[in-house]
Design a protein around this motif. Structure first.
Motif, mmCIF file in Angstrom:
data_model
loop_
_atom_site.group_PDB
_atom_site.id
_atom_site.type_symbol
_atom_site.label_atom_id
_atom_site.label_comp_id
_atom_site.label_asym_id
_atom_site.label_seq_id
_atom_site.Cartn_x
_atom_site.Cartn_y
_atom_site.Cartn_z
ATOM 1 N N ASP A 8 6.623 22.566 -29.180
ATOM 2 C CA ASP A 8 6.822 23.999 -29.297
ATOM 3 C C ASP A 8 7.615 24.282 -30.554
ATOM 4 O O ASP A 8 8.532 23.567 -30.910
ATOM 5 C CB ASP A 8 7.615 24.562 -28.107
ATOM 6 N N THR A 56 10.803 31.545 -28.692
ATOM 7 C CA THR A 56 9.680 30.612 -28.743
ATOM 8 C C THR A 56 8.522 31.263 -29.483
ATOM 9 O O THR A 56 8.413 32.474 -29.555
ATOM 10 C CB THR A 56 9.227 30.218 -27.327
ATOM 11 N N GLU A 115 2.502 28.958 -26.782
ATOM 12 C CA GLU A 115 2.539 28.629 -25.367
ATOM 13 C C GLU A 115 3.969 28.361 -24.912
ATOM 14 O O GLU A 115 4.857 28.133 -25.711
ATOM 15 C CB GLU A 115 1.658 27.420 -25.071
ATOM 16 N N THR A 116 4.137 28.366 -23.605
ATOM 17 C CA THR A 116 5.444 28.109 -23.021
ATOM 18 C C THR A 116 5.617 26.611 -22.824
ATOM 19 O O THR A 116 4.688 25.835 -23.035
ATOM 20 C CB THR A 116 5.577 28.828 -21.670
ATOM 21 N N ARG A 117 6.784 26.210 -22.379
ATOM 22 C CA ARG A 117 7.015 24.781 -22.121
ATOM 23 C C ARG A 117 6.117 24.285 -21.005
ATOM 24 O O ARG A 117 5.556 23.202 -21.084
ATOM 25 C CB ARG A 117 8.473 24.552 -21.752
ATOM 26 N N LEU A 118 5.993 25.093 -19.946
ATOM 27 C CA LEU A 118 5.116 24.707 -18.838
ATOM 28 C C LEU A 118 3.675 24.601 -19.310
ATOM 29 O O LEU A 118 2.951 23.670 -18.937
ATOM 30 C CB LEU A 118 5.236 25.707 -17.687
ATOM 31 N N GLY A 119 3.256 25.534 -20.148
ATOM 32 C CA GLY A 119 1.897 25.486 -20.689
ATOM 33 C C GLY A 119 1.659 24.246 -21.517
ATOM 34 O O GLY A 119 0.600 23.627 -21.435
ATOM 35 N N SER A 120 2.639 23.864 -22.321
ATOM 36 C CA SER A 120 2.463 22.664 -23.143
ATOM 37 C C SER A 120 2.449 21.405 -22.286
ATOM 38 O O SER A 120 1.724 20.461 -22.586
ATOM 39 C CB SER A 120 3.561 22.574 -24.202
#
Length: 146
Positions: free
Chosen positions: A8, A36, A40-45
């Motif tokens: 990210d 960010t 994408e978000t951390r969960l998405g990555s």
């Protein structure tokens, strides 16, 4: 500045802090906010890189694939025993449970053997779960028949 954390982009912006009423305070205080990127978000990555992580997990040591196949088969064996014992004791939905197991087995078999290419990891584990399920139901039938 920009930093790269786990795929990210992280943008750090520093701005001097201002008091709410405009009264005195610390003139040198700095507020740092992490914003960010739009990707994408951390969960998405984590979710998008999960297939590559699983492939790497199984490529590092070949014994892991065999271990997880055995775990899938034993889980299928356990699930079949739970289904058999639960519906056998109740005596209400035996036919429905049997139809569910046969339907599940047929769907997994069709999905696993349909393609000419080698099936992926997901279908391999599902097929081993099905093998354990059918094995347990067969051994249960032999126990009841004797």
């Amino acid at each position: 500045g920009r930093a790269l954390l786990g795929g990210d982009r992280l943008s750090l912006s520093a701005a001097p802090a201002r008091s709410a009423a405009g009264r005195g305070g610390r003139g040198g205080a700095v507020t740092v906010r992490a914003v960010t990127g739009p990707r994408e978000t951390r969960l998405g990555s984590i979710l998008t890189t999960l297939p590559q992580r699983l492939d790497l997990y199984f490529k590092v040591r070949r014994g892991r694939r065999f271990l997880w196949k055995a775990i899938a088969a034993f889980t299928g064996f356990y699930t079949a025993n739970v289904i058999s014992l639960t519906f056998g004791v109740l005596g209400i939905n035996d036919v429905v449970a049997g139809a569910f197991c046969v339907g599940f087995s047929e769907l997994v078999t069709r999905a696993y053997y349909r393609k000419a290419t080698k099936p992926g990891l997901y279908f391999t584990m599902l097929n081993w779960f099905k093998i354990g399920l059918i094995y347990a139901l067969t051994t249960d039938a032999f126990k009841l028949g004797s």
